[in-house]
Motif scaffolding. Structure first.
Motif, PDB file in Angstrom:
ATOM      1  N   MET A  56     -47.729  53.753  -0.468  1.00 13.91           N
ATOM      2  CA  MET A  56     -47.481  53.996   0.954  1.00 13.91           C
ATOM      3  C   MET A  56     -47.795  55.441   1.341  1.00 13.91           C
ATOM      4  SD  MET A  56     -46.626  51.052   2.030  1.00 13.91           S
ATOM      5  CE  MET A  56     -46.042  51.356   3.686  1.00 13.91           C
ATOM      6  N   ALA A  57     -47.599  56.361   0.404  1.00 14.37           N
ATOM      7  CA  ALA A  57     -47.820  57.780   0.695  1.00 14.37           C
ATOM      8  C   ALA A  57     -49.253  58.230   0.436  1.00 14.37           C
ATOM      9  CB  ALA A  57     -46.863  58.627  -0.142  1.00 14.37           C
ATOM     10  N   SER A  58     -50.099  57.319  -0.061  1.00 19.99           N
ATOM     11  CA  SER A  58     -51.457  57.712  -0.443  1.00 19.99           C
ATOM     12  C   SER A  58     -52.448  57.693   0.722  1.00 19.99           C
ATOM     13  CB  SER A  58     -51.967  56.783  -1.553  1.00 19.99           C
ATOM     14  OG  SER A  58     -52.104  55.442  -1.073  1.00 19.99           O
ATOM     15  N   VAL A  59     -51.981  57.440   1.931  1.00 17.61           N
ATOM     16  CA  VAL A  59     -52.872  57.403   3.093  1.00 17.61           C
ATOM     17  C   VAL A  59     -53.357  58.820   3.429  1.00 17.61           C
ATOM     18  CG1 VAL A  59     -51.831  55.341   4.074  1.00 17.61           C
ATOM     19  CG2 VAL A  59     -50.901  57.576   4.655  1.00 17.61           C
ATOM     20  N   PRO A  60     -54.517  58.954   4.059  1.00 18.47           N
ATOM     21  CA  PRO A  60     -55.007  60.280   4.447  1.00 18.47           C
ATOM     22  C   PRO A  60     -54.075  60.936   5.465  1.00 18.47           C
ATOM     23  CG  PRO A  60     -56.758  58.632   4.572  1.00 18.47           C
ATOM     24  CD  PRO A  60     -55.484  57.891   4.373  1.00 18.47           C
ATOM     25  N   ARG A  61     -53.980  62.234   5.427  1.00 17.01           N
ATOM     26  CA  ARG A  61     -53.166  62.972   6.387  1.00 17.01           C
ATOM     27  C   ARG A  61     -53.814  62.880   7.760  1.00 17.01           C
ATOM     28  NH1 ARG A  61     -50.206  68.565   5.099  1.00 17.01           N
ATOM     29  NH2 ARG A  61     -49.169  67.027   3.785  1.00 17.01           N
ATOM     30  N   MET A  74     -46.625  56.359   8.639  1.00 20.43           N
ATOM     31  CA  MET A  74     -46.458  55.348   9.683  1.00 20.43           C
ATOM     32  C   MET A  74     -47.789  54.925  10.266  1.00 20.43           C
ATOM     33  SD  MET A  74     -43.013  55.953  11.889  1.00 20.43           S
ATOM     34  CE  MET A  74     -43.210  54.295  12.540  1.00 20.43           C
ATOM     35  N   HIS A  75     -48.595  55.903  10.662  1.00 21.43           N
ATOM     36  CA  HIS A  75     -49.877  55.596  11.309  1.00 21.43           C
ATOM     37  C   HIS A  75     -50.851  54.968  10.314  1.00 21.43           C
ATOM     38  CE1 HIS A  75     -53.854  56.371  13.097  1.00 21.43           C
ATOM     39  NE2 HIS A  75     -53.211  56.263  14.258  1.00 21.43           N
ATOM     40  N   GLY A  76     -50.896  55.522   9.099  1.00 25.38           N
ATOM     41  CA  GLY A  76     -51.845  55.038   8.103  1.00 25.38           C
ATOM     42  C   GLY A  76     -51.569  53.637   7.621  1.00 25.38           C
ATOM     43  N   ASN A  77     -50.303  53.208   7.675  1.00 21.97           N
ATOM     44  CA  ASN A  77     -49.933  51.863   7.212  1.00 21.97           C
ATOM     45  C   ASN A  77     -49.597  50.911   8.356  1.00 21.97           C
ATOM     46  OD1 ASN A  77     -49.761  52.103   4.102  1.00 21.97           O
ATOM     47  ND2 ASN A  77     -48.562  53.867   4.780  1.00 21.97           N
TER      48      ASN A  77
END
Length: 381
Positions: free
Chosen positions: A33-38, A153-156
Motif C-alpha cells: 500500500m505504501a509503495s505507490v509513487p509520491r 490514498m490517491h495512489g490506491n
C-alpha cells in the motif's frame, strides 16, 4: 485428560500458525500500500483537531502540523469547553499561521452523545478541503506525514485510511495495556478486509483517520454513528458498510502519540476501545466467556504444558502446545517491533493477554451496571 490435552495443544498450534501467517501477510500488505509513487499535486486537506484540556500537548501537535512538507492544508482546531490554556494556544497559532482557524464547541448544541464526536461534528462543518484528516491533540506528526498519507490514498484509490501511530507511554504497565491494540495486527487479516470489504473486521485508530470529503458526505459521516463508543471504529465501519474503499495502513513511522500517562488511564482507555470493537451486552455473555477462556488458555499455555508434563510425562501434545505458544509469541514480537513497541513490551505476550481479559471483564461490568464509559472526563455511552 488426554483428549483435552490433545485438543488444547492442537488449538494453540493452529492459532500460532494462523497468527504468524496473518502477521507476515499484513506486513506485506502494508508495504504494498505504501509503495505507490509520491503524488505531486496538492489538493486542499482539512486537518481537524478536537482539543479538550490539551495545553500540555497542543503546542507540539500544531507545530508539527504547521511544519508539514505538504503545504496546502487548513488546520481547524476546536476547543471543547476546556478549562486550561487550550483556547489561548489556539489563538496564538491563529496569529502565527494563517492556515490555523480556531473554534469552540457550543455547550448547548449536542449533535452526538459522544463528546468527541460532538466536537468533530461541530468543526467538520467548517472544513473546505477535498480530504479531511482527523487527528488528536496528543499526537506529533513527522514533516512528510500528510504527504505520505495522501499519496497512499490517491495512489490506491481509497476513501478512508487509518493506522497505528507509535505509542509513547512512560508507564511500562500502561504500555502493556495499550499494546492490546496489536492483536488486530496478528489476528485480523487486513489484506482480506481490504479485498472483501468486511465491515465487522474493519478497524481504525482515532489518532489518525484520513477521509475523502465527498465519501464522508455520502455516508453521512459522524452524524450517522450515534451510539458508538469509539468514533474511530464507528466511522470506518460506516464507510465500509456504504461500499467505500478502506485500508488499514502502517503509519507508525510518521505519527507519534502520548495518549495515556499512567497504567490506570491506559486501562480505562483501551477498555473503552475494546468495548467499541466488541460491544459488551448481556446477550454476549456466552461468547464472551468462550473468548475469555480462549485468551487465558493462550496466556497460560506454558504453565499448562509444564503441569501436563509433570502429571502425564513427556508427550507429543505437550511439545506441540509449547511450540504453538512460541509461534504465537513470535507473531506478537514481529508485529509489535514493526509498530515501534519496545522489546520489553514485545516480549510480554502472555501478560498482555491477561490484561485484555481483565479489561473486557471490567468493561462488561461497567456497561451492564450502567456506569458507562468516558472520554476526557465526559460520558461517551
Amino acid at each position: 485428560m488426554q483428549t483435552y490435552l490433545l485438543i488444547y495443544a492442537c488449538a494453540i498450534a493452529a492459532l500460532g500458525i494462523y497468527a504468524l501467517l496473518t502477521t507476515i501477510f499484513n506486513l506485506r500488505f502494508f508495504r504494498r500500500m505504501a509503495s505507490v509513487p509520491r503524488q505531486k499535486d496538492e489538493p486542499l486537506i482539512s486537518v481537524v483537531i478536537p482539543a479538550r484540556n490539551e495545553e500540555e500537548n497542543l503546542d507540539n501537535l500544531l507545530s508539527s502540523i504547521c511544519a508539514q512538507s505538504y503545504r496546502n492544508i487548513e488546520i481547524l482546531v476546536i476547543d471543547d469547553q476546556s478549562s486550561d490554556r487550550t483556547g489561548e494556544i489556539i489563538k496564538e497559532y491563529e496569529e502565527r499561521d494563517g492556515r490555523v482557524r480556531g473554534f469552540r464547541t457550543d455547550a448547548g448544541l449536542r449533535l452526538n452523545q459522544n463528546g468527541k464526536i460532538n466536537a468533530l461534528l461541530q468543526v467538520i462543518g467548517h472544513a473546505k478541503g477535498e480530504y479531511i484528516l482527523a487527528t488528536d491533540a496528543d499526537t506529533i506528526h513527522e514533516k512528510d506525514c500528510i504527504r505520505h498519507a495522501y499519496s497512499i490514498m490517491h495512489g490506491n484509490g481509497l476513501d478512508i485510511i487509518s493506522g497505528f501511530p507509535t505509542e509513547l507511554c512512560p508507564s511500562f504497565m500502561g504500555a502493556i495495556n495499550m499494546s492490546a491494540m496489536m492483536f488486530t495486527g496478528i489476528f485480523i487479516p487486513h489484506y482480506l478486509v481490504y479485498k472483501f470489504h468486511v465491515s465487522a473486521a474493519s478497524f481504525a485508530i482515532g489518532q489518525f483517520i484520513m477521509m475523502r470529503r465527498d465519501a464522508y458526505e455520502e455516508t453521512g459521516g459522524y452524524s450517522n454513528i450515534e451510539g458508538s463508543i469509539c468514533d474511530d471504529v464507528g466511522i470506518v465501519r460506516l464507510f465500509v458498510k456504504n461500499h467505500k474503499r478502506y485500508a488499514f495502513i502502517s503509519i507508525c513511522d510518521y505519527v507519534k502519540c502520548n495518549m495515556y500517562g499512567s497504567s490506570k488511564d491506559s486501562f480505562r482507555g483501551i477498555e473503552r476501545s475494546i468495548a467499541g470493537v466488541f460491544p459488551p451486552k448481556l446477550s454476549s455473555l456466552p461468547p464472551v466467556a468462550i473468548l475469555i477462556a480462549l485468551l487465558m488458555h493462550m496466556a497460560l499455555a506454558p504453565l499448562m504444558a509444564i503441569l501436563f508434563g509433570i502429571v502425564l510425562g513427556p508427550q507429543m501434545p505437550v511439545a506441540l502446545m509449547l511450540a504453538g505458544w512460541l509461534v504465537l509469541c513470535l507473531a506478537w514480537l514481529i508485529a509489535c517491533r514493526k509498530s515501534n513497541w519496545s522489546w520489553g513490551v514485545s516480549l510480554c505476550f502472555s501478560l498482555t493477554l491477561i490484561m485484555v481479559s481483565a479489561m473486557y471483564i471490567h468493561g462488561l461490568c461497567v456497561e451492564l451496571f450502567g456506569k458507562g464509559f468516558e472520554w476526557k472526563g465526559r460520558r461517551v455511552k
